[in-house]
Design a protein around this motif. Structure first.
Motif, PDB file in Angstrom:
ATOM      1  N   THR A 106      34.213  15.169  26.601  1.00  0.00           N
ATOM      2  CA  THR A 106      33.236  15.699  27.552  1.00  0.00           C
ATOM      3  C   THR A 106      33.248  14.981  28.891  1.00  0.00           C
ATOM      4  N   ALA A 107      33.794  13.774  28.946  1.00  0.00           N
ATOM      5  CA  ALA A 107      33.812  13.005  30.194  1.00  0.00           C
ATOM      6  C   ALA A 107      35.017  13.400  31.050  1.00  0.00           C
ATOM      7  N   PRO A 108      34.919  13.251  32.372  1.00  0.00           N
ATOM      8  CA  PRO A 108      36.079  13.503  33.236  1.00  0.00           C
ATOM      9  C   PRO A 108      37.226  12.550  32.900  1.00  0.00           C
ATOM     10  N   LEU A 109      38.452  13.039  33.024  1.00  0.00           N
ATOM     11  CA  LEU A 109      39.635  12.232  32.764  1.00  0.00           C
ATOM     12  C   LEU A 109      40.002  11.430  34.012  1.00  0.00           C
ATOM     13  N   LYS A 110      40.722  10.332  33.789  1.00  0.00           N
ATOM     14  CA  LYS A 110      41.309   9.575  34.881  1.00  0.00           C
ATOM     15  C   LYS A 110      42.827   9.591  34.721  1.00  0.00           C
ATOM     16  N   VAL A 111      43.541   9.646  35.839  1.00  0.00           N
ATOM     17  CA  VAL A 111      44.996   9.763  35.802  1.00  0.00           C
ATOM     18  C   VAL A 111      45.617   8.710  36.708  1.00  0.00           C
ATOM     19  N   LYS A 112      46.710   8.098  36.227  1.00  0.00           N
ATOM     20  CA  LYS A 112      47.418   7.072  36.991  1.00  0.00           C
ATOM     21  C   LYS A 112      48.912   7.253  36.764  1.00  0.00           C
ATOM     22  N   TYR A 113      49.714   7.002  37.807  1.00  0.00           N
ATOM     23  CA  TYR A 113      51.166   7.093  37.646  1.00  0.00           C
ATOM     24  C   TYR A 113      51.654   6.108  36.590  1.00  0.00           C
ATOM     25  N   HIS A 114      52.579   6.565  35.741  1.00  0.00           N
ATOM     26  CA  HIS A 114      53.223   5.687  34.770  1.00  0.00           C
ATOM     27  C   HIS A 114      54.406   5.001  35.455  1.00  0.00           C
ATOM     28  N   PRO A 115      54.687   3.738  35.127  1.00  0.00           N
ATOM     29  CA  PRO A 115      55.774   3.024  35.830  1.00  0.00           C
ATOM     30  C   PRO A 115      57.160   3.596  35.569  1.00  0.00           C
ATOM     31  N   GLU A 116      57.339   4.360  34.502  1.00  0.00           N
ATOM     32  CA  GLU A 116      58.659   4.919  34.216  1.00  0.00           C
ATOM     33  C   GLU A 116      58.775   6.368  34.687  1.00  0.00           C
ATOM     34  N   SER A 117      57.832   7.208  34.304  1.00  0.00           N
ATOM     35  CA  SER A 117      57.838   8.616  34.709  1.00  0.00           C
ATOM     36  C   SER A 117      56.499   9.239  34.363  1.00  0.00           C
ATOM     37  N   GLY A 118      56.184  10.331  35.046  1.00  0.00           N
ATOM     38  CA  GLY A 118      54.972  11.043  34.710  1.00  0.00           C
ATOM     39  C   GLY A 118      53.710  10.247  34.994  1.00  0.00           C
ATOM     40  N   VAL A 119      52.678  10.490  34.180  1.00  0.00           N
ATOM     41  CA  VAL A 119      51.377   9.874  34.420  1.00  0.00           C
ATOM     42  C   VAL A 119      50.745   9.426  33.104  1.00  0.00           C
ATOM     43  N   MET A 120      49.788   8.526  33.225  1.00  0.00           N
ATOM     44  CA  MET A 120      48.919   8.145  32.120  1.00  0.00           C
ATOM     45  C   MET A 120      47.573   8.838  32.310  1.00  0.00           C
TER      46      MET A 120
END
Length: 322
Positions: A111-125
């Motif tokens: 139910t909470a908003p997600l947080k997103v951060k770049y992953h050091p190898e590829s894509g995102v966390m």
């Protein structure tokens, strides 16, 4: 405004023209009342979406959101044609459950908003906690499904293979110290593991919100329903523990948690000022099994806390406001 109730109860993302209010695209996840694992045909619902521009061209590429059935969705908005926008991979990116199998007693609502951060190898966390706190029965600590905080790696590849928590690194809450005198202050302190992540093996990490150093089964109804904060390699969030189930009685508490943003591990240095002297140093360590270690969590003294606030003082130090 909408004039009709949903006939499917599906979780849906609406994309609307900000200026005119015209509907540009409705993206239906296809997961609704019929997919309710409780068997009661409860309608589904989408959490607040998080938008990212992965190639830094000023145009949104993907939207991420969770739903009440524990699905983590990725919406692909990369096409220049709105008609082509859709659910990425035509399936959830991840299904949040308290075990490797999803049943009526293990699925975890988001139910909470997600947080997103770049992953050091590829894509995102993608970072999110699970649980809800708005329906009848949510304000009790008894008989609740164990909830979890996750860090999920979206490799952003076309050849996507679904995975479960068995491929995630597990971190654990291993000790809770009640009314511990640390430095010049008394606080309740939580200690977590510092397991090392292997990106060749793991698709992210998770921390179940239950004290494994205690009974390991009584989760006290703890859940995570407010937005987390990402700052300086840390993920910071407050959990929620319900108080009295009487709706006329205020109560409840929170654990303020600080973990390594990529592995979910506790830090080798002090990340919380338990001594309350304005410094992060060895005075903030606690003793566990005759070893001095930094804590990862601090119990609130003021009841339930929401999203943490972060202030940088004149020395460049972080001051955390719970």
């Amino acid at each position: 405004g909408l004039s009709n109730d949903s006939t499917t109860g599906n979780a849906v993302l609406y994309i609307v023209d900000l200026e005119t209010g015209q509907l540009i695209k409705k993206i239906d996840t296809g997961e609704g009342s019929l997919a309710d694992l409780s068997g009661s045909n409860y309608p589904n619902g989408l959490s607040e979406p998080t938008l990212i521009d992965i190639d830094n061209d000023g145009v949104i590429d993907y939207a991420y959101a969770g739903d009440l059935q524990g699905n983590l969705w990725k919406f692909d908005l990369t096409s220049n044609t709105a008609a082509s926008w859709s659910v990425a991979h035509s399936a959830p990116l991840y299904k949040a459950c308290a075990s490797t199998s999803c049943t009526a007693s293990t699925f975890q609502p988001i139910t909470a908003p997600l947080k997103v951060k770049y992953h050091p190898e590829s894509g995102v966390m993608i970072y999110f906690g699970t649980g809800k706190y708005f329906e009848t029965g949510d304000n009790t600590a008894v008989g609740q499904t164990t909830q979890t905080f996750y860090g999920i790696w979206d490799k952003n590849v076309a050849a996507f293979t679904a995975f479960t928590r068995s491929t995630l690194l597990e971190q654990q809450i291993i000790k809770e110290l009640g009314s511990t005198f640390v430095g010049g202050a008394t606080n309740e302190v939580r200690v977590t593991t510092d397991n090392v992540i292997d990106w060749n093996v793991h698709n992210g990490w998770y921390l179940d919100l239950v004290n494994q150093g205690g009974s390991g089964t009584n989760n006290l109804g703890e859940r995570q329903v407010s937005s987390a904060v990402l700052r300086d390699g840390k993920v910071l969030f407050n959990t929620l523990l319900p108080g009295d189930s009487d709706p006329c009685t205020p109560g409840g508490s929170s654990w303020f948690m600080v973990l390594d943003v990529f592995s979910g591990a506790r830090f080798p240095f002090a990340a919380i000022d338990f001594s309350e002297d304005g410094k992060f140093d060895d005075d903030d360590f606690v003793t566990v099994a005759s070893v001095d270690v930094p804590g990862s969590g601090k119990k609130s003294k003021i009841g339930i806390s929401g999203t943490p606030g972060v202030v940088v003082n004149g020395k460049g130090d972080l001051v955390i406001l719970q």
